[in-house]
Write an enzyme that holds these catalytic residues in place. Structure first.
Site, PDB file in Angstrom:
ATOM      1  N   TRP A   1       0.970  -1.067  -0.041  1.00 31.51           N
ATOM      2  CA  TRP A   1       0.067  -0.023   0.013  1.00 31.51           C
ATOM      3  C   TRP A   1       0.836   1.287  -0.097  1.00 31.51           C
ATOM      4  O   TRP A   1       1.752   1.201   0.867  1.00 31.51           O
ATOM      5  CB  TRP A   1      -0.829  -0.097   1.180  1.00 31.51           C
TER       6      TRP A   1
ATOM      7  N   LYS B   1     -15.290   7.878  -8.953  1.00 26.85           N
ATOM      8  CA  LYS B   1     -14.300   7.202  -8.585  1.00 26.85           C
ATOM      9  C   LYS B   1     -14.368   5.898  -7.920  1.00 26.85           C
ATOM     10  O   LYS B   1     -15.394   6.176  -6.841  1.00 26.85           O
ATOM     11  CB  LYS B   1     -13.439   8.120  -7.606  1.00 26.85           C
ATOM     12  N   TRP B   2     -14.283   4.759  -8.588  1.00 20.21           N
ATOM     13  CA  TRP B   2     -14.658   3.464  -8.064  1.00 20.21           C
ATOM     14  C   TRP B   2     -13.754   2.774  -7.203  1.00 20.21           C
ATOM     15  O   TRP B   2     -12.791   2.201  -7.569  1.00 20.21           O
ATOM     16  CB  TRP B   2     -15.153   2.768  -9.222  1.00 20.21           C
ATOM     17  N   ASP B   3     -14.020   2.780  -5.909  1.00 17.37           N
ATOM     18  CA  ASP B   3     -13.207   2.355  -5.061  1.00 17.37           C
ATOM     19  C   ASP B   3     -13.123   0.858  -4.575  1.00 17.37           C
ATOM     20  O   ASP B   3     -14.198   0.491  -4.935  1.00 17.37           O
ATOM     21  CB  ASP B   3     -13.041   3.211  -3.788  1.00 17.37           C
TER      22      ASP B   3
ATOM     23  N   ASP C   1     -15.406  12.842  -2.281  1.00 14.14           N
ATOM     24  CA  ASP C   1     -14.812  11.506  -2.113  1.00 14.14           C
ATOM     25  C   ASP C   1     -15.747  11.063  -0.844  1.00 14.14           C
ATOM     26  O   ASP C   1     -16.885  11.176  -0.538  1.00 14.14           O
ATOM     27  CB  ASP C   1     -13.417  11.596  -1.465  1.00 14.14           C
TER      28      ASP C   1
ATOM     29  N   ASP D   1      -2.182   6.008  -3.100  1.00 19.72           N
ATOM     30  CA  ASP D   1      -2.687   6.703  -2.034  1.00 19.72           C
ATOM     31  C   ASP D   1      -1.327   7.729  -1.517  1.00 19.72           C
ATOM     32  O   ASP D   1      -1.500   8.671  -0.843  1.00 19.72           O
ATOM     33  CB  ASP D   1      -3.142   6.139  -0.872  1.00 19.72           C
TER      34      ASP D   1
ATOM     35  N   CYS E   1     -10.091   2.635  -8.714  1.00 20.65           N
ATOM     36  CA  CYS E   1      -9.148   3.044  -7.435  1.00 20.65           C
ATOM     37  C   CYS E   1      -9.218   1.747  -6.722  1.00 20.65           C
ATOM     38  O   CYS E   1     -10.208   1.118  -6.359  1.00 20.65           O
ATOM     39  CB  CYS E   1      -9.612   4.205  -6.806  1.00 20.65           C
TER      40      CYS E   1
HETATM   41  C1  GLA Z   1      -8.966   4.764  -0.552  1.00 18.88           C
HETATM   42  C2  GLA Z   1      -8.698   5.538  -1.791  1.00 18.88           C
HETATM   43  C3  GLA Z   1      -8.688   7.153  -1.339  1.00 18.88           C
HETATM   44  C4  GLA Z   1      -9.700   7.685  -0.628  1.00 18.88           C
HETATM   45  C5  GLA Z   1     -10.042   6.503   0.425  1.00 18.88           C
HETATM   46  C6  GLA Z   1     -11.519   6.775   1.093  1.00 18.88           C
HETATM   47  O1  GLA Z   1      -8.036   4.864   0.422  1.00 18.88           O
HETATM   48  O2  GLA Z   1      -7.608   5.190  -2.449  1.00 18.88           O
HETATM   49  O3  GLA Z   1      -8.116   7.881  -2.081  1.00 18.88           O
HETATM   50  O4  GLA Z   1     -10.773   7.481  -1.587  1.00 18.88           O
HETATM   51  O5  GLA Z   1     -10.127   5.263  -0.192  1.00 18.88           O
HETATM   52  O6  GLA Z   1     -11.897   5.997   2.017  1.00 18.88           O
END
Ligand code: GLA
Length: 729
Positions: free
Chosen positions: A199, A476-478, A366, A548, A526
């Site tokens: 990470w 932004k699809w996390d 976000d 990140d 993401c």
């Molecule tokens: C992940 C993403 C970040 C942010 C956080 C939100 O870590 O990589 O950019 O969006 O989640 O919880």
């Protein structure tokens, strides 16, 4: 170019502009052998490389050395259990529990263009850009047909491979391994190059000598992962950035994978790639087929530069799709590092107001806008707007942002469910878990069992409702945790081994559906930063958040490793706050801008809170983005110096297709006392053209710049960066 078949010799030859790939059928039994992959050959008469005349390794009927033949022959798609003791590409288990299989050649077909892979992302091309060979093999004892697909591109030095397995028998059998590509070569003392990470430290290059036995990189975390990358390259001992042999494979898949090289007792190398066999077991009923994902193979005799160019060209033209394929992306500002969970409409609008004055084009809201999500320990799955934070809902906020002349984007993590959520309280069985065992939490969340139709339908209904509720132009699809406790409440016992792959197929289906319903949307994938930065996701989203860690110096290595394979247009890169939130480093605002310019470009800070001095630099950076982004997105990328290797400075270059301009980025990480200027050689220019640095009078010829170079003066201070724009004189 394309594909040819020499019927007399039974040899298939695939050609790209500069490479050839050759395979052949041997003996009346029909063994399929890998003959050659490398620099383009005029003819295909190289079947002697199969060494079928070297006793005792001859392919005659079951003689006393049959096993030696199996264990040495360069199989194109090896099976296991009958005598080849190297790693097989496919394994099965029959109803009776037997695992041996053997594939023999049956037939072939040559097609214009490239068929799509059902349910899977894949590169694409039409009849003018590629030709496909399908080789059909079978195991008549098991009742299994295996189709091997090869596509040769005419505008990129790439061969893609994929495999489809069909049960042609009368009983179900289990597929326990199905790699997508494998080939055997003589061992020329290779090094192995892979991308390793963690990470906030994704895709760092690692090169090490290849020894006897099996060496691999892999993930069985349910995603391609921060830790290892679905990429492997074998490099000649003396291969450099510019010269020497490279054999590379990259997997168009976002789940478990294994990328492997095995050096045998006879000094051959078997290179293979596919879905990781750990916990994989797919039941195939009679007449059912399994489509394995695609592997992209590249051979370069021009070192890593040649490999990178091939991947970049392929992905730009034949993988990335949609509205933003060739378009400049809006400069965004994301509120994550600006506010974390502590925001409301007022705060977001004050950021947007300031940002719009500075030329920033889109506000991205976000994590934290839904359910009771005020920290990362709850509410995933409750995709309903929190009206306490956002009175008037999304439509009010988005309208206000739009009135400022800005677009609006939103963060979602659709694949997840928090134990503390309304959704989990209503449907505890929707989380992936082994009944009776408490599932392991990660970031205090579980993963949804997307193998279930009702779960997918719920998730999609929520995504679609949110996107329809306001003018949302970006998502932004996390995906913020990896999979554990592999178990579905819904699948029967003998299909639990399908869950990992079904999960990935469902993610693809969801994104596909979303992009079909909202084709103008800009999607950025993401996963806790860059844990799912892979060609599979690029098929759905033209950009992916790289990491990140947005510290400009940390980003040098991350972006170098990423750009080794992926075009700069795909790399999510932002100017972030200082001291940096991940490493605490303080870097100049200019340097952060120059490093982010190599990606999609945007901001990850509170513009209302940074110093006036930094804020005043934003309009210049915005102008710089507009000036250079076409070149950065469309040009050819070259690495000139690598901080990860020299530990002092980094330098890369982008050259326009017509070679009339080039942008060189130089980052001096550490200053040195009493040091001379550095000499820098450019690449990829036209030797016969003349260039000058914009704003300077000196004229250089292209060959001077590439062979004699220029001098770069030392800069005062650490973490300094500079852009040099070369234009035709
Ligand atoms: C992940 C993403 C970040 C942010 C956080 C939100 O870590 O990589 O950019 O969006 O989640 O919880």
């Amino acid at each position: 170019m394309g594909v040819t078949y020499d019927e007399k010799e039974r040899i298939f030859k695939l050609d790209t502009p500069n490479t050839s790939y050759i395979l052949g059928v041997v003996d009346e039994e029909g063994f399929l052998g890998h003959i050659y992959y490398g620099k383009k050959l005029k003819n295909s008469n190289v079947s002697y490389l199969l060494r079928t005349q070297e006793p005792p390794f001859v392919p005659s009927k079951n003689n006393r050395e049959r096993c030696s033949f199996y264990d040495r022959f360069p199989f194109e798609y090896p099976t296991g259990g009958v005598g080849d003791y190297r790693e097989s590409a496919i394994s099965i288990r029959t109803q009776k529990g037997h695992v041996a299989s053997q594939l023999l050649y049956k037939d072939y077909e040559i097609m214009d263009g490239k068929p799509a892979l059902e349910g899977l992302p894949a590169t694409f091309g039409d009849k003018d850009s590629c030709t496909t060979l399908k080789v059909i093999c079978e195991d008549s004892i098991v009742g299994m047909q295996v189709e091997l697909f090869y596509t040769a591109f005419s505008d990129a030095d790439v061969i893609t491979r994929s495999v489809r397995v069909t049960n042609t028998g009368k009983e179900a059998f289990y597929l326990t391994k199905v790699f997508s590509a494998s080939f055997d070569m003589d061992n020329e003392e290779y090094d192995m190059l892979s991308l390793h990470g963690s990470w906030a430290r994704e895709r760092h290059m690692q090169r090490k000598p290849l020894g006897y036995g099996i060496q691999n990189v892999s993930s069985f975390r349910g995603e391609s992962s921060h830790q290892d990358h679905p990429f492997l390259a074998l490099l000649g001992k003396h291969t450099t950035q510019e010269t020497g042999d490279v054999y590379a494979m990259n997997f168009v898949y976002s789940g478990n994978f294994r990328a492997q090289a095995e050096v045998s007792q006879f000094d051959s190398v078997r290179m293979s790639m596919g879905i990781h066999p750990e916990n994989f077991c797919w039941k195939l009923e009679p007449q059912e087929s399994f489509q394995a994902p695609e592997v992209v193979c590249v051979y370069s005799d021009k070192g890593l530069d040649g490999m990178t160019t091939a991947f970049h060209h392929l992905y730009k033209k034949h993988l990335i799709r949609g509205e933003y394929k060739d378009k400049k992306r809006p400069i965004l500002i994301n509120n994550w590092e600006a506010t974390y969970f502590d925001f409301d409409t007022g705060k977001l609008l004050s950021i947007a107001k300031e940002a719009s004055k500075l030329g920033i084009e889109m506000l991205v809201m976000d994590d934290g806008w839904f359910g009771k999500r005020n920290s990362d320990n709850c509410a995933l799955g409750d995709w309903f707007v929190n009206e306490e934070k956002l009175p008037g809902g999304l439509s009010y906020l988005v309208d206000e942002v739009n009135k400022l002349g800005m677009k609006f984007g939103i963060w979602m993590e659709p694949e997840m469910i928090s134990p503390d959520s309304e959704l989990y309280r209503a449907h505890p069985d929707w989380a992936i878990a082994v009944p009776g065992r408490t599932a392991t939490e990660s970031r205090q969340q579980y993963v949804l069992d997307l193998s279930r139709k009702e779960v997918i339908d719920y998730v999609y209904e929520r995504i679609s409702a949110i996107l329809k509720s306001a003018n949302i132009e970006y998502v932004k699809w996390d995906m913020n945790r990896q999979l554990t406790d592999i178990g579905s409440y819904d699948l029967p016992a003998d299909r639990q081994g399908e869950l990992y792959h079904r999960y990935v197929l469902a993610v693809y289906a969801l994104q596909d559906r979303m992009m079909k319903e909202f084709p103008k949307l800009l999607l950025e994938n993401c996963s806790g930063g860059g844990a799912r930065f892979d060609p599979g996701m690029l098929y759905y989203s033209p950009q992916i958040w790289c990491s990140d860690d947005a510290d400009a110096i940390e980003r040098l290595e991350i972006q170098e490793g990423t750009a080794l394979i992926y075009p700069l247009s795909t790399m999510g890169a932002h100017v972030s706050d200082c001291p940096n939130h991940t490493v605490g480093r303080v870097t100049p605002f200019e340097t952060r801008g120059i490093v982010a310019l190599a990606g999609t470009f945007g901001y990850e800070l509170d513009v209302t809170k940074i110093s006036k001095e930094d804020r005043d630099k934003i309009p210049e950076q915005v102008a710089m983005y507009h000036k250079y982004n076409d070149l950065v997105r469309q040009g050819d990328y070259y690495r000139l110096a690598s901080y990860s290797q020299n530990h002092k400075f980094d330098c890369w270059e982008v050259v326009s297709e017509d070679k009339t301009e080039a942008l060189v980025t130089f980052v001096q990480v550490m200053n040195r006392a009493n040091f001379k200027s550095r000499r820098l050689l450019l690449k990829g220019l036209d030797a016969d053209k003349y260039y000058k640095i914009e704003g300077e009078a000196t004229v250089y010829s292209g060959d001077t710049l590439m062979h004699a170079g220029i001098l770069l003066q030392n800069m005062w201070g650490d973490f300094q960066a500079k852009l040099l724009h070369f234009v035709e004189a």
